[in-house]
Design a protein around this motif. Structure first.
Motif, PDB file in Angstrom:
ATOM      1  N   LEU A 190       1.966   8.277   5.951  1.00 33.22           N
ATOM      2  CA  LEU A 190       2.537   7.363   4.970  1.00 33.22           C
ATOM      3  C   LEU A 190       3.990   7.730   4.698  1.00 33.22           C
ATOM      4  O   LEU A 190       4.864   6.873   4.683  1.00 33.22           O
ATOM      5  N   GLU A 191       4.272   9.006   4.521  1.00 27.19           N
ATOM      6  CA  GLU A 191       5.647   9.458   4.259  1.00 27.19           C
ATOM      7  C   GLU A 191       6.554   9.186   5.459  1.00 27.19           C
ATOM      8  O   GLU A 191       7.703   8.792   5.294  1.00 27.19           O
ATOM      9  N   GLY A 192       6.061   9.411   6.649  1.00 24.45           N
ATOM     10  CA  GLY A 192       6.853   9.170   7.845  1.00 24.45           C
ATOM     11  C   GLY A 192       7.219   7.702   7.997  1.00 24.45           C
ATOM     12  O   GLY A 192       8.345   7.361   8.358  1.00 24.45           O
ATOM     13  N   VAL A 193       6.269   6.832   7.722  1.00 19.42           N
ATOM     14  CA  VAL A 193       6.529   5.402   7.826  1.00 19.42           C
ATOM     15  C   VAL A 193       7.464   4.956   6.710  1.00 19.42           C
ATOM     16  O   VAL A 193       8.328   4.105   6.916  1.00 19.42           O
ATOM     17  N   GLU A 244       0.827  -1.209   0.000  1.00 13.47           N
ATOM     18  CA  GLU A 244       0.000   0.000   0.000  1.00 13.47           C
ATOM     19  C   GLU A 244       0.857   1.253   0.000  1.00 13.47           C
ATOM     20  O   GLU A 244       0.524   2.246  -0.652  1.00 13.47           O
ATOM     21  N   MET A 245       1.976   1.203   0.683  1.00 10.28           N
ATOM     22  CA  MET A 245       2.874   2.356   0.678  1.00 10.28           C
ATOM     23  C   MET A 245       3.481   2.562  -0.697  1.00 10.28           C
ATOM     24  O   MET A 245       3.571   3.690  -1.173  1.00 10.28           O
ATOM     25  N   GLU A 246       3.883   1.468  -1.333  1.00 11.27           N
ATOM     26  CA  GLU A 246       4.500   1.567  -2.660  1.00 11.27           C
ATOM     27  C   GLU A 246       3.524   2.111  -3.694  1.00 11.27           C
ATOM     28  O   GLU A 246       3.915   2.822  -4.605  1.00 11.27           O
ATOM     29  N   SER A 247       2.232   1.779  -3.523  1.00  9.08           N
ATOM     30  CA  SER A 247       1.230   2.256  -4.484  1.00  9.08           C
ATOM     31  C   SER A 247       0.641   3.606  -4.091  1.00  9.08           C
ATOM     32  O   SER A 247      -0.123   4.195  -4.849  1.00  9.08           O
ATOM     33  N   PRO A 294       5.560   2.290  14.093  1.00  9.76           N
ATOM     34  CA  PRO A 294       5.113   3.683  14.166  1.00  9.76           C
ATOM     35  C   PRO A 294       3.829   3.823  14.973  1.00  9.76           C
ATOM     36  O   PRO A 294       3.105   2.862  15.197  1.00  9.76           O
ATOM     37  N   SER A 295       3.561   5.048  15.392  1.00  6.33           N
ATOM     38  CA  SER A 295       2.325   5.334  16.123  1.00  6.33           C
ATOM     39  C   SER A 295       1.138   5.256  15.163  1.00  6.33           C
ATOM     40  O   SER A 295       1.303   5.344  13.946  1.00  6.33           O
ATOM     41  N   PRO A 296      -0.076   5.104  15.697  1.00  7.30           N
ATOM     42  CA  PRO A 296      -1.261   4.993  14.847  1.00  7.30           C
ATOM     43  C   PRO A 296      -1.508   6.226  13.981  1.00  7.30           C
ATOM     44  O   PRO A 296      -2.139   6.133  12.933  1.00  7.30           O
ATOM     45  N   ASP A 297      -0.997   7.376  14.405  1.00 11.55           N
ATOM     46  CA  ASP A 297      -1.231   8.595  13.619  1.00 11.55           C
ATOM     47  C   ASP A 297      -0.059   8.923  12.682  1.00 11.55           C
ATOM     48  O   ASP A 297      -0.015  10.001  12.093  1.00 11.55           O
ATOM     49  N   ALA A 298       0.852   7.971  12.502  1.00 10.65           N
ATOM     50  CA  ALA A 298       1.990   8.192  11.605  1.00 10.65           C
ATOM     51  C   ALA A 298       1.504   8.391  10.166  1.00 10.65           C
ATOM     52  O   ALA A 298       0.502   7.805   9.750  1.00 10.65           O
ATOM     53  N   PRO A 354      -5.681   5.333   2.178  1.00  7.36           N
ATOM     54  CA  PRO A 354      -6.714   4.681   2.995  1.00  7.36           C
ATOM     55  C   PRO A 354      -6.341   3.239   3.360  1.00  7.36           C
ATOM     56  O   PRO A 354      -6.546   2.805   4.489  1.00  7.36           O
ATOM     57  N   GLY A 355      -5.793   2.504   2.405  1.00  7.09           N
ATOM     58  CA  GLY A 355      -5.370   1.129   2.678  1.00  7.09           C
ATOM     59  C   GLY A 355      -4.243   1.091   3.693  1.00  7.09           C
ATOM     60  O   GLY A 355      -4.228   0.250   4.603  1.00  7.09           O
ATOM     61  N   PHE A 356      -3.288   2.005   3.547  1.00  4.65           N
ATOM     62  CA  PHE A 356      -2.171   2.127   4.478  1.00  4.65           C
ATOM     63  C   PHE A 356      -2.685   2.374   5.891  1.00  4.65           C
ATOM     64  O   PHE A 356      -2.282   1.709   6.844  1.00  4.65           O
ATOM     65  N   ARG A 357      -3.591   3.319   6.038  1.00  5.28           N
ATOM     66  CA  ARG A 357      -4.127   3.679   7.355  1.00  5.28           C
ATOM     67  C   ARG A 357      -4.825   2.474   7.982  1.00  5.28           C
ATOM     68  O   ARG A 357      -4.618   2.153   9.151  1.00  5.28           O
ATOM     69  N   HIS A 358      -5.648   1.777   7.197  1.00  5.18           N
ATOM     70  CA  HIS A 358      -6.377   0.608   7.697  1.00  5.18           C
ATOM     71  C   HIS A 358      -5.409  -0.502   8.124  1.00  5.18           C
ATOM     72  O   HIS A 358      -5.545  -1.067   9.214  1.00  5.18           O
TER      73      HIS A 358
END
Length: 92
Positions: free
Chosen positions: A77-80, A31-34, A71-75, A38-42
């Motif tokens: 996509l870029e941070g992760v 999900e990060m690569e694409s 990472p924390s739940p509020d991280a 929303p998928g990343f967060r879920h």
């Protein structure tokens, strides 16, 4: 294995759960690569919930070396993305 969730604390997690967590980690990486925010967060929340459910929390004053840092739940996509190795958040 000791797992730290940034901003929350540490849990002791049996190595037998790593297969389940690696599947979620693979999904998160895809999900990060694409760029699927929303998928990343879920998936990030599902991964963190699994660690909380399967692990045993360590006391707040315990300071064990962490074998894995999530990472924390509020991280973001870029941070992760910056935290990732070639194997994702969970090596193996």
């Amino acid at each position: 294995m000791i797992v730290r969730i940034m901003g929350e604390g540490q849990v002791r997690l049996d190595d037998s759960h790593l297969t389940e967590l690696n599947k979620l980690d693979d999904e998160l990486l895809a999900e990060m690569e694409s760029g699927d925010e929303p998928g990343f967060r879920h998936t990030l929340n599902t991964l963190l919930d699994a660690v909380r459910r399967l692990g045993v929390p360590l006391p707040d004053d315990a300071l064990e070396p962490s074998g894995l840092i999530l990472p924390s739940p509020d991280a973001t996509l870029e941070g992760v993305r910056e935290l990732l190795s070639d194997e994702g958040l969970i090596p193996g």
